[in-house]
Motif scaffolding. Structure first.
Motif, short mmCIF file in Angstrom:
data_model
loop_
_atom_site.label_atom_id
_atom_site.label_comp_id
_atom_site.label_asym_id
_atom_site.label_seq_id
_atom_site.Cartn_x
_atom_site.Cartn_y
_atom_site.Cartn_z
N GLY A 276 10.24 -9.60 5.89
CA GLY A 276 9.62 -8.77 5.44
C GLY A 276 8.54 -8.57 6.31
O GLY A 276 6.69 -8.90 5.95
N GLU A 277 8.81 -9.67 7.01
CA GLU A 277 6.83 -9.95 8.00
C GLU A 277 7.58 -9.66 9.66
O GLU A 277 8.55 -9.75 10.11
N ILE A 278 6.81 -8.16 10.32
CA ILE A 278 7.41 -8.26 10.92
C ILE A 278 5.54 -8.38 12.80
O ILE A 278 4.44 -7.33 11.79
N PRO A 279 5.33 -8.51 13.42
CA PRO A 279 4.36 -8.20 14.04
C PRO A 279 3.85 -7.50 14.59
O PRO A 279 5.49 -6.85 14.84
N LEU A 280 3.28 -6.50 15.09
CA LEU A 280 2.52 -5.49 15.26
C LEU A 280 1.36 -5.23 16.08
O LEU A 280 0.57 -6.28 15.73
N PRO A 281 1.88 -4.96 17.23
CA PRO A 281 0.48 -4.54 17.63
C PRO A 281 -1.15 -3.21 17.17
O PRO A 281 -1.31 -2.76 17.38
N THR A 282 -1.70 -3.98 16.87
CA THR A 282 -2.46 -4.17 16.06
C THR A 282 -3.68 -3.47 16.41
O THR A 282 -4.50 -2.16 16.08
N ASP A 283 -4.06 -3.54 17.88
CA ASP A 283 -5.34 -3.68 18.43
C ASP A 283 -4.54 -2.21 18.83
O ASP A 283 -5.43 -0.33 19.10
N SER A 284 -3.36 -1.83 19.33
CA SER A 284 -3.41 -0.55 19.63
C SER A 284 -3.01 0.32 18.69
O SER A 284 -3.73 1.50 19.24
N MET A 285 -2.65 -0.22 17.31
CA MET A 285 -2.34 1.01 16.51
C MET A 285 -4.25 1.54 16.07
O MET A 285 -4.61 2.63 15.95
N VAL A 286 -4.87 0.61 16.44
CA VAL A 286 -6.44 0.92 16.01
C VAL A 286 -6.56 1.51 17.30
O VAL A 286 -7.34 3.30 16.35
N GLY A 287 -6.21 1.55 18.80
CA GLY A 287 -7.22 2.54 19.33
C GLY A 287 -6.37 3.95 18.99
O GLY A 287 -7.32 5.19 19.44
N ARG A 288 -5.13 4.32 18.80
CA ARG A 288 -4.53 4.94 18.21
C ARG A 288 -5.06 5.96 17.24
O ARG A 288 -4.62 7.30 17.61
N GLU A 289 -5.34 5.43 16.40
CA GLU A 289 -5.09 6.37 15.03
C GLU A 289 -4.15 5.98 14.24
O GLU A 289 -3.61 7.01 14.08
N ILE A 290 -3.16 5.15 14.73
CA ILE A 290 -1.98 5.18 14.07
C ILE A 290 -1.58 4.40 12.11
O ILE A 290 -2.11 4.35 12.35
N ASP A 291 -1.19 5.68 11.55
CA ASP A 291 -0.91 5.21 10.67
C ASP A 291 0.02 4.68 10.26
O ASP A 291 1.40 4.78 10.90
N PHE A 292 -0.02 3.18 9.32
CA PHE A 292 1.69 2.57 9.23
C PHE A 292 1.82 3.52 7.21
O PHE A 292 1.11 2.56 6.85
N LEU A 293 2.76 3.89 7.16
CA LEU A 293 3.25 4.38 5.78
C LEU A 293 4.44 3.77 5.02
O LEU A 293 5.24 3.93 5.65
N GLY A 294 4.02 2.98 3.47
CA GLY A 294 5.36 2.68 3.37
C GLY A 294 5.45 3.55 2.27
O GLY A 294 4.99 4.52 1.65
N SER A 295 7.07 3.96 1.86
CA SER A 295 7.57 5.15 1.81
C SER A 295 8.97 4.35 0.34
O SER A 295 9.61 3.58 1.28
N ARG A 296 9.10 4.68 -0.78
CA ARG A 296 9.35 4.19 -1.65
C ARG A 296 10.52 5.42 -2.67
O ARG A 296 9.72 5.78 -3.84
N GLY A 297 11.67 5.21 -2.28
CA GLY A 297 12.26 6.29 -3.98
C GLY A 297 11.32 7.71 -3.82
O GLY A 297 11.29 8.72 -2.31
N MET A 298 11.67 8.34 -4.85
CA MET A 298 10.74 9.52 -5.05
C MET A 298 10.30 9.29 -6.26
O MET A 298 11.39 9.54 -7.32
N PRO A 299 8.94 10.33 -7.05
CA PRO A 299 8.86 10.50 -8.41
C PRO A 299 9.56 11.27 -9.17
O PRO A 299 10.02 12.58 -8.60
N PRO A 300 10.67 10.91 -10.05
CA PRO A 300 11.30 11.93 -10.95
C PRO A 300 10.54 13.06 -11.17
O PRO A 300 11.46 13.91 -11.10
N THR A 301 9.39 13.22 -10.75
CA THR A 301 8.98 14.55 -11.64
C THR A 301 8.79 15.82 -10.36
O THR A 301 8.56 16.47 -10.46
N ARG A 302 9.59 15.14 -9.28
CA ARG A 302 10.15 16.06 -7.88
C ARG A 302 11.21 16.18 -7.76
O ARG A 302 11.47 17.20 -6.58
N TYR A 303 12.20 15.87 -8.76
CA TYR A 303 13.87 16.30 -7.87
C TYR A 303 13.92 18.23 -7.92
O TYR A 303 14.61 18.32 -7.06
#
Length: 350
Positions: A276-303
């Motif tokens: 569950g833990e992966i090191p990331l280039p945090t400063d580079s992500m900040v400098g480039r304004e990178i978004d890190f998004l999690g996504s799980r399944g899909m709301p059943p109301t949007r099937y």
């Protein structure tokens, strides 16, 4: 009835006789016509997820991508009827919490993960009970087979939700997909349908060939200079990149190949190597304004939204199905995932 029961993490799976499920007052029983065989089932079998308190107990019936026909309804169910053909999401919302009421039932505060916890016994079985049926179930359109609908299960609808709802994808965007298993190939087909220019990455030539078949414009061998190749192919970096595998290398490559203000989508779950833990280039992500998004399944109301794409021919989940097997073959197919060599989506037809 017959079902695949977890008897010990990593221990051989087998078909056992178990009691028939009964419909909860607000739920139904579905006769399973097809159920996808997913890497998440492999994670469950291996006992992964203790780092987020998410390990299925012994005695759990596995299987979380079912489609089938309703054979029993609870006393409080009115909208769903016996005989209806339905899709069943793996992330079952209660329909009452703030997340559910605001259209985010896939992250319900009191949700049930089908096939992963005792309250949600799974669908590698002849029949499966589904609680909160009127909130969670979607009736299948005429002409959509149960096998194709099972392919729409966890992996396909996860990829769709990630690209259509979580990311800011616009036609013409460069999308990189790292890992061409079931969820990765789903993302390839969906991203192409949404108008993206798609680059697929994998270490297996058969998986890359399937990605090209499903719409990838370019492919990259994951054993090479992945970040540099994607940056060159996309003219400076991808707008959106997906880690569809969940290992440190694919996650870091996904973040690294992004253009400025790019968006990384994390769909793959980690194993015991990362816990569950992966090191990331945090400063580079900040400098480039990178978004890190999690996504799980899909709301059943949007099937319904996803099913409209299928009905009008924009996407074809059935094209990802490469193998259909009987229930007794499921243990071997899950065990085969140890080698990471399956291509496409395999489906069980009990």
């Amino acid at each position: 009835m017959q079902a695949i029961v977890l008897e010990g993490h990593g221990e051989p799976l087998r078909v056992r006789e178990v009691e028939e499920p009964t419909a909860p007052d607000d739920g139904v029983v579905v006769d399973v016509e097809a159920c996808g065989i997913c890497r998440s089932d492999w994670h469950a079998w291996q006992g992964h997820g203790e780092w987020v308190d998410d390990v299925p107990p012994e005695g759990q019936i596995l299987g979380h991508e079912p489609a089938g026909r309703v054979v029993e309804t609870g006393v409080d169910v009115e909208r769903i009827e016996v005989g209806d053909r339905v899709a069943v999401p793996f992330s079952l919302g209660d329909g009452r919490c703030p997340q559910c009421r605001n259209g985010h039932g896939n992250v319900c505060e009191d949700g049930i993960a089908l096939g992963f916890e005792p309250a949600g016994q799974g669908a590698f079985a002849d029949r499966v009970a589904v609680p909160h049926a009127e909130y969670n179930l979607t009736t299948l359109p005429e002409g959509l087979s149960a096998t194709a609908m099972a392919a729409l299960g966890c992996r396909y609808m996860t990829a769709y939700h990630a690209l259509a709802h979580r990311a800011d994808l616009t036609p013409g965007d460069g999308v990189a997909v790292h890992g061409c298993g079931g969820v990765g190939l789903s993302a390839v087909q969906i991203a192409r349908a949404l108008g993206a220019t798609v680059v697929a990455v994998d270490v297996r030539e058969a998986a890359l060939e399937k990605a090209r078949e499903l719409g990838a414009h370019e492919t990259v061998n994951g054993e090479g200079a992945v970040v540099e190749e994607i940056r060159e192919l996309t003219g400076g970096g991808a707008a959106i990149s997906i880690d569809a595998l969940g290992i440190a290398q694919t996650c870091r490559n996904s973040v690294g190949c992004l253009a400025r203000r790019g968006q990384h989508l994390q769909l793959g779950l980690t194993t015991t190597d990362e816990r569950g833990e992966i090191p990331l280039p945090t400063d580079s992500m900040v400098g480039r304004e990178i978004d890190f998004l999690g996504s799980r399944g899909m709301p059943p109301t949007r099937y319904d939204e996803l099913l409209r794409f299928v009905e009008n021919g924009a996407i074809d989940p059935g094209a990802l199905v490469t193998n259909a097997v009987p229930l007794e073959a499921v243990p071997d197919r899950i065990a085969a995932m140890n080698e990471f060599d399956a291509v496409g989506i395999e489906v069980c037809e009990p």
